[in-house]
Design a protein around this motif. Structure first.
Motif, PDB file in Angstrom:
ATOM      1  N   UNK A   1      -2.330  29.111  -3.459  1.00  6.33           N
ATOM      2  CA  UNK A   1      -2.686  27.823  -2.867  1.00  6.33           C
ATOM      3  C   UNK A   1      -2.249  26.686  -3.785  1.00  6.33           C
ATOM      4  N   UNK A   2      -1.512  25.717  -3.225  1.00  6.52           N
ATOM      5  CA  UNK A   2      -1.079  24.563  -3.993  1.00  6.52           C
ATOM      6  C   UNK A   2       0.236  24.746  -4.716  1.00  6.52           C
ATOM      7  N   UNK A  11       3.479  26.737  -0.449  1.00  6.64           N
ATOM      8  CA  UNK A  11       4.407  26.000   0.399  1.00  6.64           C
ATOM      9  C   UNK A  11       5.810  26.481   0.044  1.00  6.64           C
ATOM     10  N   UNK A  12       6.644  26.719   1.057  1.00  3.03           N
ATOM     11  CA  UNK A  12       7.893  27.445   0.835  1.00  3.03           C
ATOM     12  C   UNK A  12       9.109  26.639   1.277  1.00  3.03           C
ATOM     13  N   UNK A  16       8.175  18.251  -1.542  1.00  4.98           N
ATOM     14  CA  UNK A  16       6.863  18.789  -1.912  1.00  4.98           C
ATOM     15  C   UNK A  16       6.297  18.222  -3.219  1.00  4.98           C
ATOM     16  N   UNK A  17       7.114  17.482  -3.966  1.00  4.27           N
ATOM     17  CA  UNK A  17       6.618  16.856  -5.182  1.00  4.27           C
ATOM     18  C   UNK A  17       6.809  17.652  -6.458  1.00  4.27           C
ATOM     19  N   UNK A  18       7.104  18.941  -6.330  1.00  6.65           N
ATOM     20  CA  UNK A  18       7.276  19.798  -7.510  1.00  6.65           C
ATOM     21  C   UNK A  18       7.837  21.138  -7.064  1.00  6.65           C
ATOM     22  N   UNK A  19       8.185  21.977  -8.039  1.00  6.44           N
ATOM     23  CA  UNK A  19       8.538  23.384  -7.777  1.00  6.44           C
ATOM     24  C   UNK A  19       7.831  24.228  -8.825  1.00  6.44           C
ATOM     25  N   UNK A  20       7.094  25.235  -8.376  1.00  8.31           N
ATOM     26  CA  UNK A  20       6.380  26.151  -9.276  1.00  8.31           C
ATOM     27  C   UNK A  20       7.034  27.513  -9.380  1.00  8.31           C
TER      28      UNK A  20
END
Length: 243
Positions: A4-5, A31-32, A81-85
């Motif tokens: 999540x997130x 989110x993908x 999305x503001x970022x990539x994790x």
């Protein structure tokens, strides 16, 4: 929903193993960013299934052989999305099995151009991934099996394993883990074998069946979870024990 997130990029995720990975990460809450090279309709199907699980998704066209596409992928993902994790390098071209004496330069380059794209996707991840992130690259169990006619293909994938092992050392201080997952023969629409060959492979596999895309996706999901925070620089074989 353990992811999540989180925001995940999965390259080559309109079909096969990549599709299963995107769907599994979405199911786990991420989110993908779904990428595709040519079939937008298939990519949008994956977006729909991810969103049906409660996560968000978007489709971006990317040819990993083009470095400008690789660079813009991360820019677009961050804008959206503001970022990539999480980065999952799954995109692949045509796997060519041919005797060394007969391999053409064009055939060789077609496989190693993908490998180059993976390297620069790793570079983008090193520059842009959030601390504590996860990087997974899909290799092949063929890197440890001496397969006649498979030398160039295995070499292209073995390079990815070495890229990942080195990057794990570079990014460890930021809490970013870097691993590869190596499937065995997997039952996708890219598998073109005679039934006799399939039966032979099954007989050689201790778990007694062909791999499914979800088998690989589940391994990836484990490695990108917090439970795998102490696993990095590893080459995980998700192949039913065939090697």
């Amino acid at each position: 929903m353990p992811l999540q997130g989180k925001v995940a990029i999965v390259t080559g995720s309109s079909r096969g193993i990549g599709r299963a990975i995107a769907q599994r990460l979405g199911h786990d809450g991420a989110n993908v960013v779904v990428t595709y090279s040519g079939n937008r309709d298939k990519a949008e199907e994956v977006v729909s299934t991810v969103e049906a699980s409660g996560a968000k998704a978007t489709a971006i066209q990317v040819d990993v052989r083009k470095l400008e596409d690789v660079r813009s992928l991360f820019q677009k993902a961050i804008e959206h999305f503001g970022k990539v994790d999480i980065l999952v390098n799954n995109a692949a071209g045509k796997n060519i099995f041919k005797p060394t004496a007969e391999m053409t330069v064009e055939e060789y380059d077609s496989m190693f151009d993908i490998t180059r794209g993976v390297y620069f996707a790793l570079q983008q991840a090193a520059q842009h991934l959030a601390d504590g992130g996860r990087i997974i690259s899909i290799s092949t169990s063929g890197t440890v099996m001496a397969i006649p006619t498979g030398g160039a293909y295995a070499g292209a994938k073995a390079a990815i394993e070495q890229f990942s092992a080195g990057l794990a050392k570079e990014l460890g201080a930021r809490g970013i883990t870097v691993n590869t997952v190596s499937p065995g023969v997997t039952n996708t629409d890219g598998l073109v074998l005679e039934q006799a060959q399939v039966d032979q492979l099954i007989a050689q596999t201790p778990l007694g069946r062909l791999g499914q895309p979800t088998d690989v996706a589940d391994a990836v999901a484990m490695l990108v979870s917090d439970d795998a925070r102490w696993i990095t620089g590893q080459h995980i074989r998700a192949n039913g024990g065939i090697v």
